[in-house]
Each structure stands twice: as structure tokens, then as C-alpha cells.
Design a protein around this motif. Structure first.
Motif, PDB file in Angstrom:
ATOM      1  N   SER A   1     104.832 -31.340  -7.960  1.00  0.00           N
ATOM      2  CA  SER A   1     103.837 -30.391  -8.474  1.00  0.00           C
ATOM      3  C   SER A   1     103.310 -30.871  -9.812  1.00  0.00           C
ATOM      4  O   SER A   1     104.009 -31.529 -10.584  1.00  0.00           O
ATOM      5  CB  SER A   1     104.454 -28.993  -8.622  1.00  0.00           C
ATOM      6  OG  SER A   1     105.545 -29.018  -9.520  1.00  0.00           O
ATOM      7  N   ASN A   2     102.051 -30.534 -10.082  1.00  0.00           N
ATOM      8  CA  ASN A   2     101.369 -30.942 -11.308  1.00  0.00           C
ATOM      9  C   ASN A   2     100.735 -29.722 -11.951  1.00  0.00           C
ATOM     10  O   ASN A   2      99.939 -29.021 -11.312  1.00  0.00           O
ATOM     11  CB  ASN A   2     100.288 -31.992 -10.992  1.00  0.00           C
ATOM     12  CG  ASN A   2     100.857 -33.191 -10.262  1.00  0.00           C
ATOM     13  OD1 ASN A   2     101.320 -34.145 -10.869  1.00  0.00           O
ATOM     14  ND2 ASN A   2     100.805 -33.156  -8.925  1.00  0.00           N
ATOM     15  N   LYS A   3     101.101 -29.467 -13.188  1.00  0.00           N
ATOM     16  CA  LYS A   3     100.598 -28.310 -13.932  1.00  0.00           C
ATOM     17  C   LYS A   3      99.705 -28.800 -15.060  1.00  0.00           C
ATOM     18  O   LYS A   3     100.061 -29.716 -15.804  1.00  0.00           O
ATOM     19  CB  LYS A   3     101.776 -27.512 -14.500  1.00  0.00           C
ATOM     20  CG  LYS A   3     101.386 -26.262 -15.265  1.00  0.00           C
ATOM     21  CD  LYS A   3     100.972 -25.138 -14.339  1.00  0.00           C
ATOM     22  CE  LYS A   3     100.763 -23.827 -15.109  1.00  0.00           C
ATOM     23  NZ  LYS A   3     100.291 -22.743 -14.230  1.00  0.00           N
ATOM     24  N   PHE A   4      98.518 -28.188 -15.211  1.00  0.00           N
ATOM     25  CA  PHE A   4      97.555 -28.586 -16.240  1.00  0.00           C
ATOM     26  C   PHE A   4      97.432 -27.452 -17.256  1.00  0.00           C
ATOM     27  O   PHE A   4      97.040 -26.332 -16.907  1.00  0.00           O
ATOM     28  CB  PHE A   4      96.201 -28.896 -15.602  1.00  0.00           C
ATOM     29  CG  PHE A   4      96.312 -29.784 -14.387  1.00  0.00           C
ATOM     30  CD1 PHE A   4      96.824 -31.063 -14.496  1.00  0.00           C
ATOM     31  CD2 PHE A   4      95.941 -29.318 -13.134  1.00  0.00           C
ATOM     32  CE1 PHE A   4      96.946 -31.879 -13.369  1.00  0.00           C
ATOM     33  CE2 PHE A   4      96.045 -30.115 -12.011  1.00  0.00           C
ATOM     34  CZ  PHE A   4      96.553 -31.402 -12.125  1.00  0.00           C
ATOM     35  N   VAL A   5      97.779 -27.750 -18.491  1.00  0.00           N
ATOM     36  CA  VAL A   5      97.801 -26.745 -19.564  1.00  0.00           C
ATOM     37  C   VAL A   5      96.757 -27.104 -20.614  1.00  0.00           C
ATOM     38  O   VAL A   5      96.719 -28.221 -21.116  1.00  0.00           O
ATOM     39  CB  VAL A   5      99.202 -26.674 -20.223  1.00  0.00           C
ATOM     40  CG1 VAL A   5      99.219 -25.620 -21.328  1.00  0.00           C
ATOM     41  CG2 VAL A   5     100.269 -26.380 -19.186  1.00  0.00           C
ATOM     42  N   GLY A   6      95.897 -26.136 -20.943  1.00  0.00           N
ATOM     43  CA  GLY A   6      94.922 -26.340 -22.013  1.00  0.00           C
ATOM     44  C   GLY A   6      93.633 -26.993 -21.578  1.00  0.00           C
ATOM     45  O   GLY A   6      92.741 -27.218 -22.413  1.00  0.00           O
ATOM     46  N   PHE A   7      93.478 -27.316 -20.331  1.00  0.00           N
ATOM     47  CA  PHE A   7      92.214 -27.900 -19.842  1.00  0.00           C
ATOM     48  C   PHE A   7      92.153 -27.694 -18.333  1.00  0.00           C
ATOM     49  O   PHE A   7      93.153 -27.331 -17.695  1.00  0.00           O
ATOM     50  CB  PHE A   7      92.117 -29.391 -20.188  1.00  0.00           C
ATOM     51  CG  PHE A   7      93.010 -30.263 -19.364  1.00  0.00           C
ATOM     52  CD1 PHE A   7      92.495 -31.073 -18.367  1.00  0.00           C
ATOM     53  CD2 PHE A   7      94.386 -30.287 -19.579  1.00  0.00           C
ATOM     54  CE1 PHE A   7      93.327 -31.884 -17.599  1.00  0.00           C
ATOM     55  CE2 PHE A   7      95.217 -31.089 -18.827  1.00  0.00           C
ATOM     56  CZ  PHE A   7      94.690 -31.893 -17.825  1.00  0.00           C
ATOM     57  N   GLN A   8      90.976 -27.900 -17.769  1.00  0.00           N
ATOM     58  CA  GLN A   8      90.766 -27.690 -16.335  1.00  0.00           C
ATOM     59  C   GLN A   8      90.114 -28.939 -15.724  1.00  0.00           C
ATOM     60  O   GLN A   8      88.903 -29.110 -15.805  1.00  0.00           O
ATOM     61  CB  GLN A   8      89.875 -26.481 -16.094  1.00  0.00           C
ATOM     62  CG  GLN A   8      89.482 -26.260 -14.623  1.00  0.00           C
ATOM     63  CD  GLN A   8      90.673 -26.054 -13.718  1.00  0.00           C
ATOM     64  OE1 GLN A   8      91.437 -25.118 -13.907  1.00  0.00           O
ATOM     65  NE2 GLN A   8      90.860 -26.928 -12.747  1.00  0.00           N
ATOM     66  N   PRO A   9      90.905 -29.833 -15.133  1.00  0.00           N
ATOM     67  CA  PRO A   9      90.289 -30.971 -14.441  1.00  0.00           C
ATOM     68  C   PRO A   9      89.649 -30.504 -13.142  1.00  0.00           C
ATOM     69  O   PRO A   9      90.129 -29.553 -12.515  1.00  0.00           O
ATOM     70  CB  PRO A   9      91.473 -31.900 -14.177  1.00  0.00           C
ATOM     71  CG  PRO A   9      92.636 -30.978 -14.067  1.00  0.00           C
ATOM     72  CD  PRO A   9      92.367 -29.842 -15.020  1.00  0.00           C
ATOM     73  N   ARG A  10      88.593 -31.180 -12.760  1.00  0.00           N
ATOM     74  CA  ARG A  10      87.946 -30.829 -11.496  1.00  0.00           C
ATOM     75  C   ARG A  10      88.309 -31.807 -10.392  1.00  0.00           C
ATOM     76  O   ARG A  10      88.416 -31.432  -9.237  1.00  0.00           O
ATOM     77  CB  ARG A  10      86.433 -30.789 -11.681  1.00  0.00           C
ATOM     78  CG  ARG A  10      85.961 -29.641 -12.567  1.00  0.00           C
ATOM     79  CD  ARG A  10      84.454 -29.569 -12.610  1.00  0.00           C
ATOM     80  NE  ARG A  10      83.883 -29.381 -11.283  1.00  0.00           N
ATOM     81  CZ  ARG A  10      82.584 -29.465 -11.009  1.00  0.00           C
ATOM     82  NH1 ARG A  10      81.725 -29.742 -11.973  1.00  0.00           N
ATOM     83  NH2 ARG A  10      82.143 -29.274  -9.784  1.00  0.00           N
ATOM     84  N   GLY A  11      88.488 -33.054 -10.730  1.00  0.00           N
ATOM     85  CA  GLY A  11      88.778 -34.054  -9.710  1.00  0.00           C
ATOM     86  C   GLY A  11      90.132 -34.714  -9.929  1.00  0.00           C
ATOM     87  O   GLY A  11      90.614 -34.823 -11.056  1.00  0.00           O
ATOM     88  N   TYR A  12      90.766 -35.150  -8.848  1.00  0.00           N
ATOM     89  CA  TYR A  12      92.054 -35.841  -8.940  1.00  0.00           C
ATOM     90  C   TYR A  12      92.041 -37.024  -7.966  1.00  0.00           C
ATOM     91  O   TYR A  12      91.231 -37.096  -7.034  1.00  0.00           O
ATOM     92  CB  TYR A  12      93.207 -34.908  -8.570  1.00  0.00           C
ATOM     93  CG  TYR A  12      93.281 -34.591  -7.083  1.00  0.00           C
ATOM     94  CD1 TYR A  12      94.006 -35.396  -6.209  1.00  0.00           C
ATOM     95  CD2 TYR A  12      92.580 -33.505  -6.550  1.00  0.00           C
ATOM     96  CE1 TYR A  12      94.050 -35.127  -4.858  1.00  0.00           C
ATOM     97  CE2 TYR A  12      92.621 -33.224  -5.196  1.00  0.00           C
ATOM     98  CZ  TYR A  12      93.360 -34.040  -4.358  1.00  0.00           C
ATOM     99  OH  TYR A  12      93.380 -33.772  -3.020  1.00  0.00           O
ATOM    100  N   GLU A  13      92.964 -37.941  -8.198  1.00  0.00           N
ATOM    101  CA  GLU A  13      93.236 -39.014  -7.254  1.00  0.00           C
ATOM    102  C   GLU A  13      94.747 -39.238  -7.212  1.00  0.00           C
ATOM    103  O   GLU A  13      95.379 -39.437  -8.248  1.00  0.00           O
ATOM    104  CB  GLU A  13      92.543 -40.317  -7.643  1.00  0.00           C
ATOM    105  CG  GLU A  13      92.833 -41.462  -6.684  1.00  0.00           C
ATOM    106  CD  GLU A  13      92.238 -42.784  -7.139  1.00  0.00           C
ATOM    107  OE1 GLU A  13      91.033 -43.001  -6.881  1.00  0.00           O
ATOM    108  OE2 GLU A  13      92.975 -43.584  -7.761  1.00  0.00           O
ATOM    109  N   LEU A  14      95.319 -39.179  -6.028  1.00  0.00           N
ATOM    110  CA  LEU A  14      96.725 -39.491  -5.794  1.00  0.00           C
ATOM    111  C   LEU A  14      96.796 -40.791  -5.012  1.00  0.00           C
ATOM    112  O   LEU A  14      96.123 -40.928  -3.979  1.00  0.00           O
ATOM    113  CB  LEU A  14      97.413 -38.386  -4.994  1.00  0.00           C
ATOM    114  CG  LEU A  14      97.700 -37.082  -5.719  1.00  0.00           C
ATOM    115  CD1 LEU A  14      98.175 -36.025  -4.729  1.00  0.00           C
ATOM    116  CD2 LEU A  14      98.748 -37.290  -6.801  1.00  0.00           C
TER     117      LEU A  14
END
Length: 585
Positions: free
Chosen positions: A185-198
């Protein structure tokens, strides 16, 4: 050989060869077109992500706005590795990128008892992550007070944290003692990414010892594929060039890489819309190679979670997951429903094989028994085929006379032929379907047994009898001499026995009405073709084919002996002699 039998045999062999080696130019063209479209979409997405996150486009730094100069610099984080051991695998996590660096499967031990590494390039590893244009694999995460070694007894969690000012990325790995999955799991704190790559950039390593040197067909039995479930079907692809893969639905339930007996996949809780970028990775001349696989999509919310699956390809265990993972072992064409009925046939054949093994703990004996049962089930079709073709072949001399006599008058020729058929009780349509349809009915069963024996993990390392020490490998009896491209690892005995039985099987089933030169050619062509095809086969497959040949020889001998004095008629004319047709002048 009966024409229908010859046609069916060549068709089966041709389909098998084509199945293993097909990779059309149209598929590559589609991949290139998809690459162009996806690259444009990704470029636009990256630009949006960078703009939205406030990062400078020329030099992306952290997934947050610029850190105030008054804030003290973050402490330097030293490289660390955390080794987690469960009942199923040993996984090494690196705090550089918070990625998986190594996966050692606690199955498939080699001859020394050593377990295999599953990641081809452990310096790159797997589950590398990007957020927009920012590459997390290049930064150091803090592993806190996590011990360097963890032996899982129940459940365990490893957490990595990357901090930049007020923004954080928290990557967490959850383990269970006997599970095949790792919760990532990946938690993003303080910002909001829109795109990801795994990404699984390190590729996947073959667990088995590959045949030495190049061979004509050896790589066909070692699988290196990109696999995914697009919610409509399970796809297995051997990609030849870098690009974005076509996906009919655009949705992904799971995707990953597989080798012969193991797969690594990223499995989502619910299907996600994602692009798949694949890049072939060359290993060496004997290895079919592996792939770098990346999934990219949008992040909705402040987290992203999925399961990282370490899957030995054992049918019953895969089936319990209820995600259609068993279709990694055997799949079928979706357009004709073979991804359902053909997979079911293979499943039943494997269950039958395991049933016999549970009674007689020898897979060599189990293969022989399964082969005999399959041939017994298909014998009525073969008998019907022989009778119909025999009836037609016994009328061939008179058909030839009619063809010569009425070569210039098609209407009279057709009338004379139909009169000949009528007087001898032969239905030409029934003879055609009787010769061809039985072979079509048998083909899925024979192909299913062929694929099951070539891919079943149950046969790995299993001896049979005498010199056959491993049914999943070629039965090399002398490695001091080899035949380049044919037997590169050494001389195997079963393929030679296969040649002898194929020769006699071809000879005994040869159609007496064939041209002598054609008969001679076929008598040697089939054994030669099967030798090239079987020289590097797993010995379990060759054993199956030898037993099948012996069955065919005995069957044709018995049936022909019974038909020597019988007439080629059916119904009310059965037992009567062939009657010449009256030639109308």
C-alpha cells in the motif's frame, strides 16, 4: 496412411508448432500503434501531473511544493535492506525506492536443495514507483526501527517513509506466514498525485536449467511471457519489441510476468484502467529472455494499494484464488470459447493424472494409464474413421475407371459414380464426415494432454523408471556427445524409440491406394519430423507419444485383420461383395 488420418496428424503437429512459435507482424504493428498513442497520452498526463504538483518541469525533485529555505535539511539516510521470510518465500526489501530487491521462492529446489531467485536483475528489483514525472526509485526511504531480518510467524508489516517538507510518501508491505501474496500500500500525505507507474523493471528469472546450446524446439517448453487478466480473458504474450500493449478492455485485474513454473503479478482489489508498457530484456542465447513491465494509470484519492503475488503454477492452488490464474498454465482462444472448454479438458486430464499418481506413486505409470484411457475413449471415433475410409478406398479402382471413361462428360461420370455408391451402400458424405470429424473431436483431447504434460509442475523432478530420472526434462543418457540444434544437451533415448514407433505406426496405417513413391516419402517423413519435434521434449511428453503410437499400431493391425474379408458396405448391404456399376453408353 489414410488421407484423413494423415491430414489430421499433420494438422495437429502444425497447430502445435504454430501455437508455440506464432508472433505475427500484425501484432507488432498493433503494438507500435499502441505505443504511439499511449506515449502521447502519457506525455500529456505527465505534464498535467507535474503542473498539478507544483514541480518544475525541467528538473522534477519531490512530490510536493518547494521546501522553504528556513527548514533544516533532512538527515542523510543510509542504504538498508530488510529480509522477510515466510513459509512461501524470502523477500528482500531495499529502502532505496522502498522496492522489492529479491524474491527467493521456497519451492522448486535444485539438485543441491537451493531455492531459486525469481528476479532477473536484483540491482533493479521490482515494484519501482513513479508519481507523475517523479521517480521514487532514486530516493532513500526511512525504514525506522524495522529490524534487518524478520521471520514471519502470523503477520508482519514493513513501512518505509519518504519525507520532503510537509509531503510524505509511505510505502507499506504486509506479510502473512503462509500466504502467497504481499499487501503493498502507498499513502500520499500533503499532496495529491494524479498519475502513477508501477514497474517490474528487473524482469523475471527462469528457475529451471535451460538446455545447453541452441535447439530447434527446446525454447518452446520454457515459457517467458507477459500475462494479464483484462476482465474479459487471460492473455499470455511473448512481446518482440518495446511498446505499449494492446488491451481490449483497457482494464486490468492483474498483470505480471511468468516463467515455466512460477509467476509474479500485481493484483488489484478491483479492476483498474491502466496502460501496460513492456520492454524485452535479453539474457543469453539459450534463454528466451524476460521483460520489464510497467503499469501506469491515475490515482484516485490519497492512496494506492494492491497485492504482489508470488505464484508457483500449481493448478489446484491457483484455482482456489478464484482469479483465473490457472489460465496462465493453459489458455485457449476466446473467440471460439476455448478459454473455457479447452481449459476444462486440460483440468480434467491433470486431475486424472494426479488421481492415478495418488494410487500408484509414479508419474511415468500415471502417464501411461492416462494415455491408454484417452486412446480407449477416442477408439470408437477412430474405428468409424477407418471403416468409412476403407469403404471408399476399396471402391477406388472402379472410381478410377469411371473417371477415365467419362473424363470428357462430367454429367455421365457423376451419374456412374453415384450408381456405384448406391449399389454398394456407400454414402460419400458420411464417409467424408466419418473420416474428418472424428479427428476433429479427438484433437482437443490430444492437444490438452500434450500441453498438460509439457507444463505440469507436478512432473518437475519426478522419476519414472529405468533411466528416466526427470519427466520434465529430456532423458539424456550420454552427454559426452551432442547433435547441434537437435540434441544440444546430449543423446536422449526416448526420441529414438519415438522414431521407431512412428515409423511402424506410419507404415501400418499407410493407405494401399497411395502412390508408392508417396508412400515411401511419408514412411520416412513422419518419423523424421517427429524426431526433430521431440528431441528436446520433456520425457513425459515423449513417453505419452510412444505409448500412443504403440496403441495405434495394435489398433490398426486388429481392425485391418477383422476387415480383410468384410465388404465395404453398411446397412442392408453389409457382408456383400462390391458390385460393379453398370456403364450406360
Amino acid at each position: 496412411m489414410k488421407k484423413s488420418t494423415l491430414f489430421g496428424t499433420l494438422l495437429i503437429v502444425g497447430i502445435m508448432i504454430w501455437w508455440f512459435t506464432s508472433s505475427s507482424a500484425s501484432k507488432r504493428a498493433a503494438d507500435e500503434a499502441a505505443l504511439a498513442r499511449a506515449q502521447q497520452a502519457q506525455a500529456a498526463q505527465v505534464a498535467t501531473d507535474v503542473s498539478a504538483s507544483g514541480l518544475p518541469q525541467a528538473a522534477p525533485a519531490a512530490p510536493a511544493a518547494s521546501v522553504d529555505s528556513s527548514v533544516a535539511p533532512a538527515p542523510v539516510i543510509a542504504p538498508r535492506q530488510v529480509v522477510v521470510e515466510t513459509d512461501k518465500f524470502i523477500m528482500t526489501l531495499s529502502n532505496k525506492g522502498a522496492r522489492v530487491q529479491s524474491v527467493i521462492a521456497k519451492v522448486l529446489p535444485d539438485s543441491t536443495g537451493k531455492f531459486p531467485e525469481l528476479i532477473q536483475d536484483t540491482t533493479i528489483g521490482a515494484l519501482n514507483m513513479k508519481l507523475g514525472a517523479f521517480d521514487l526509485s532514486k530516493v532513500m526511504f526511512d525504514a525506522g526501527e524495522t529490524p534487518d531480518t524478520i521471520k514471519v510467524d502470523g503477520e508482519a508489516t514493513v513501512q518505509f517513509v519518504f519525507t520532503d517538507g510537509a509531503s510524505q510518501v509511505i510505502r507499506t508491505y504486509g506479510f502473512t506466514r503462509d500466504g502467497v501474496s504481499v499487501r503493498q500500500s502507498n499513502k500520499f500525505v500533503g499532496f495529491q498525485p494524479r498519475g502513477y507507474e508501477l514497474a517490474m523493471n528487473g524482469g523475471m528469472k527462469e528457475t529451471e536449467v535451460l538446455p545447453k546450446g541452441k535447439s530447434l524446439g527446446g525454447s518452446s517448453y520454457f515459457f517467458s511471457e507477459v500475462v494479464f487478466n483484462n476482465t474479459k480473458s487471460v492473455e499470455r504474450e511473448m512481446v518482440r519489441s518495446e511498446g505499449f500493449m494492446e488491451n481490449e478492455t483497457g482494464a486490468i485485474s492483474w498483470a505480471g510476468l511468468r516463467r515455466k513454473y512460477v509467476a509474479l503479478t500485481m493484483q488489484f482489489d478491483t479492476p483498474v484502467q491502466a496502460n501496460m508498457n513492456v520492454k524485452p530484456m535479453h539474457v543469453d542465447e539459450t534463454d528466451p529472455g524476460t521483460y520489464s513491465l510497467a503499469l501506469s494509470g491515475n490515482v484516485y484519492g490519497d492512496s494506492l494499494a494492491y497485492n504482489f503475488m508470488v505464484l508457483p503454477l500449481q493448478w489446484e492452488q491457483l484455482e482456489t484464488l478464484d482469479k483465473q490464474y490457472e489460465k496462465i498454465i493453459v489458455s485457449g482462444w476466446h473467440w471460439c470459447g476455448a478459454d473455457t472448454w479447452f481449459v476444462w479438458i486440460c483440468k480434467m486430464l491433470l486431475k486424472l493424472l494426479n488421481l492415478f499418481y495418488s494410487i500408484i506413486p509414479n508419474y511415468g505409470v500415471a502417464i501411461i494409464l492416462v494415455t491408454l484411457i484417452v486412446r480407449g475413449i477416442t477408439t470408437p471415433f477412430t474405428v468409424k474413421q477407418m471403416k468409412s475410409t476403407s469403404a471408399m478406398s476399396k471402391l477406388k479402382p472402379q472410381l478410377d475407371e469411371i473417371n477415365v471413361k467419362y473424363a470428357s462428360d462430367p454429367q455421365k461420370k457423376q451419374a456412374a459414380i453415384m450408381e456405384l455408391y448406391s449399389k454398394n451402400g456407400v454414402n460419400p458424405l458420411a464417409s467424408c464426415t466419418g473420416g474428418c470429424l472424428p479427428m476433429l473431436f479427438q484433437m482437443p483431447i490430444f492437444m490438452g494432454l500434450f500441453f498438460v504434460l509439457g507444463r505440469a509442475i507436478e512432473l518437475r523432478g519426478m522419476p519414472a523408471f529405468l533411466w528416466i530420472s526427470d519427466l520434465s526434462k529430456s532423458d539424456v543418457i550420454f552427454d559426452g556427445f551432442s547433435i547441434p540444434f537437435i540434441m544440444p544437451a546430449g543423446i536422449a533415448l526416448l526420441p529414438l524409440i519415438m522414431v521407431v514407433t512412428t515409423y511402424f505406426q506410419t507404415k501400418v496405417t499407410m493407405n494401399g491406394g497411395m502412390d508408392p513413391a508417396q508412400q515411401k516419402m511419408m514412411t520416412w517423413m513422419m518419423p523424421a519430423m517427429m524426431f526433430l519435434f521431440s528431441a528436446v521434449m520433456p520425457s513425459g511428453l515423449v513417453l505419452y507419444w510412444i505409448v500412443s503410437n504403440i496403441w495405434s499400431i495394435a489398433q490398426y493391425k486388429i481392425l485391418r485383420r477383422d476387415q480383410n474379408d468384410a465388404a465395404p458396405t453398411s446397412g442392408k448391404n453389409k457382408g456383400k461383395k462390391v458390385v460393379d456399376a453398370e456403364i450406360v453408353k
